[in-house]
Design an enzyme around this catalytic site. Structure first.
Site, PDB file in Angstrom:
ATOM      1  N   GLU A  53      -6.845  -1.833   5.763  1.00 32.71           N
ATOM      2  CA  GLU A  53      -6.703  -2.469   7.081  1.00 32.71           C
ATOM      3  C   GLU A  53      -5.613  -3.528   7.084  1.00 32.71           C
ATOM      4  O   GLU A  53      -5.213  -4.030   6.035  1.00 32.71           O
ATOM      5  CB  GLU A  53      -8.005  -3.104   7.527  1.00 32.71           C
ATOM      6  CG  GLU A  53      -8.753  -3.919   6.495  1.00 32.71           C
ATOM      7  CD  GLU A  53      -7.993  -5.053   5.852  1.00 32.71           C
ATOM      8  OE1 GLU A  53      -7.349  -5.829   6.608  1.00 32.71           O
ATOM      9  OE2 GLU A  53      -8.035  -5.189   4.618  1.00 32.71           O
ATOM     10  N   GLY A 104      -5.780  -6.966   1.002  1.00 34.39           N
ATOM     11  CA  GLY A 104      -6.180  -5.985   1.999  1.00 34.39           C
ATOM     12  C   GLY A 104      -5.258  -4.787   1.974  1.00 34.39           C
ATOM     13  O   GLY A 104      -4.709  -4.452   0.919  1.00 34.39           O
ATOM     14  N   GLU A 105      -5.115  -4.089   3.110  1.00 33.77           N
ATOM     15  CA  GLU A 105      -4.268  -2.888   3.267  1.00 33.77           C
ATOM     16  C   GLU A 105      -4.862  -1.671   2.561  1.00 33.77           C
ATOM     17  O   GLU A 105      -4.300  -0.593   2.646  1.00 33.77           O
ATOM     18  CB  GLU A 105      -2.850  -3.095   2.692  1.00 33.77           C
ATOM     19  CG  GLU A 105      -2.056  -4.228   3.292  1.00 33.77           C
ATOM     20  CD  GLU A 105      -0.641  -4.319   2.709  1.00 33.77           C
ATOM     21  OE1 GLU A 105      -0.275  -3.498   1.838  1.00 33.77           O
ATOM     22  OE2 GLU A 105       0.100  -5.217   3.142  1.00 33.77           O
ATOM     23  N   GLY A 106      -5.952  -1.859   1.799  1.00 36.87           N
ATOM     24  CA  GLY A 106      -6.426  -0.809   0.903  1.00 36.87           C
ATOM     25  C   GLY A 106      -5.846  -0.932  -0.491  1.00 36.87           C
ATOM     26  O   GLY A 106      -5.986  -0.015  -1.310  1.00 36.87           O
ATOM     27  N   ILE A 150       0.820  -1.210   0.000  1.00 36.72           N
ATOM     28  CA  ILE A 150       0.000   0.000   0.000  1.00 36.72           C
ATOM     29  C   ILE A 150       0.856   1.262   0.000  1.00 36.72           C
ATOM     30  O   ILE A 150       0.428   2.302  -0.533  1.00 36.72           O
ATOM     31  CB  ILE A 150      -1.010  -0.009   1.180  1.00 36.72           C
ATOM     32  CG1 ILE A 150      -2.052   1.116   1.028  1.00 36.72           C
ATOM     33  CG2 ILE A 150      -0.305   0.066   2.534  1.00 36.72           C
ATOM     34  CD1 ILE A 150      -2.888   1.048  -0.236  1.00 36.72           C
TER      35      ILE A 150
END
Lengths: 318, 318
Positions: free
Chosen positions: A143, A285-287, A85
């Site tokens: 997240e 995830g992580e955006g 990210i």
């Protein structure tokens, strides 16, 4: 959204040097952003990516392929600029912030009762609420939380019903036995928290996590500020679903950035009526998926606000 | 492609701080670019977008919703920075060049015989060949040419067979009668040019256009230089199909940037074995879909070459 800005954007869109509708979804996106910015010729100069991290008591059930300490290790990686990210935020010209939520105090194991107390979930919602930068003109919520695909699956089961097996997936990489375990664990979670069914905020408290609640808080804050939000993957969508369940229409300022390889994500987006911008088999995830999708929104706005009209360019309009 | 660079990229990919495969197609793209750049940690710093424009004699049959003079008007729009592809190139950090190919000398109407002589098609191929910048590390080929969806549909019918109706679409916006007309016109084109069936270069000469041939020339040049190419929409894919038909494997350095709203495009990509990166309902041409897709490749390379490894970040790898 601002009806006058939407109308101005629609009129401008009809005058740009292209056949009507030829930019497809880019046209819809630009008009949608115009409505939220209250500007018929919108700009995207200050996208913000906020990554929230939390730990989950339910990892005691062995639901993740990675150990729980990876949450904190990855927060350090975010802070040092080494995660996916970080690269995606930089590539998209976005500011990136990280908020670690009491990593040394995991939520309670939701198979034994509520994951969070009321104070705890409100505190996490407020972290998200306060994380949205003044001046941001686009928001991505991401997240990190070992165990949080299990939390998200439990949330979808609580909100949308069906079988537990419909909502569990491989997360960071569990095997077939792991899938069976995750299904059992989320069934137990619902049994241990009977008030969650069809109650978005109670589900968030009892089955969610601090980072999930923080995402919901940031999305709600963005709504108040009129800032469009790009939803990310399975966990981000679970946070969004809790909001939508509580206040129908509360996701009108959001677009689905991508559909994840986590299979239940497509079903969850269907339930929310969201068509994803990208389908690249991502499941990090992580955006990260939404981080890639920032570029799609920037492309849409660049065309809408930068192109010449037929009259300006002296082009015959058919 | 460079086998050692591919192996180095695969090894690096396995060490990055993410679960294996969690970046989905971004991982494959990065490894693929690594192979063409001969560098296990590739960079994308100099993407180039080249737009070719040509006029088509077949417009005499009334196949387009726009008058033929729009080709030249749009070239001026490109030169003045007002078109969609200008904005998309700028947003993606790409150099953009425009080549107008003898707009005052349209190709011959292919319902009456070959669109181009051998000299003419070679000359157009060379314009494309010479248009690829030294130092470009990624290429997008785009086009403008009123009438060229009809030319592309005729090329697909010649190369892949089926019914004329399978390959025609609405282009810039023809109605149902226009679709019937386009199908009749491409059938007549094949009847008037019997040597085209299953002969990519002869089809390009007889049914293509100068801008279509120039795209093919640029793609071939990129192959020689080891520069990856993002295919755009229906017309760009028709140019690519002529190359693939002539020299199987000649599209190994290409990826499909998007699938167009022009319905036959999905079928054409299937025939080429290309999975599109984006599906946004775009149908503008100019290189616009591929222009948006530049951002996907940049995201892929940013992650691959910028992320920390498990060892560098001190993250447990499961």
């Amino acid at each position: 959204p601002d009806a006058a800005a939407i109308q101005a954007a629609q009129e401008r869109n009809g005058q740009l040097t292209k056949p009507p509708g030829a930019l497809g979804r880019l046209e819809e996106l630009a008009i949608w952003v115009a409505g939220w910015q209250g500007n018929g010729r919108p700009e995207l100069n200050a996208p913000q990516v906020v990554v929230f991290a939390g730990n989950h008591g339910v990892t005691a059930q062995g639901v993740s392929a990675f150990p729980a300490e990876v949450t904190e290790q990855m927060v350090l990686n975010f802070q040092h600029g080494g995660a996916a990210i970080n690269q995606l935020s930089k590539a998209a010209g976005a500011q990136m912030d990280v908020h670690a939520l009491e990593l040394d105090r995991p939520t309670q194991d939701f198979t034994q009762g509520p994951a969070m107390s009321e104070d705890e979930v409100v505190s996490a919602l407020l972290v998200g609420w306060n994380a949205v930068s003044e001046g941001a003109d686009l928001l991505v919520t991401g997240e990190m939380g070992i165990g949080n695909t299990t939390s998200a699956a439990a949330l979808f089961l609580a909100l949308y019903g069906g079988e537990a097996e419909d909502w569990v997936g491989r997360g960071t990489g569990v095997d077939d036995d792991g899938l069976v375990l995750k299904a059992r664990v989320i069934r137990e979670g619902l049994a241990a928290n009977p008030a969650v069914s069809g109650n978005g905020l109670e589900a968030l408290r009892c089955l969610g996590g601090r980072e999930v609640a923080a995402m919901a808080g940031a999305m709600a804050r963005a709504r108040v500020l009129g800032v469009p939000v790009i939803l990310d993957g399975f966990i981000s969508t679970a946070a969004a679903a809790c909001l939508q369940d509580s206040v129908p229409g509360s996701l009108d300022h959001t677009v689905a950035g991508h559909v994840s390889a986590e299979l239940a994500h497509a079903n969850a987006l269907d339930r929310l009526g969201k068509e994803p911008l990208l389908s690249l088999g991502m499941r990090l995830g992580e955006g990260s998926g939404a981080g890639v999708a920032i570029n799609i929104l920037k492309a849409a706005i660049a065309c809408h606000s930068g192109m010449a009209t037929f009259a300006e360019a002296g082009v015959s309009d058919g």
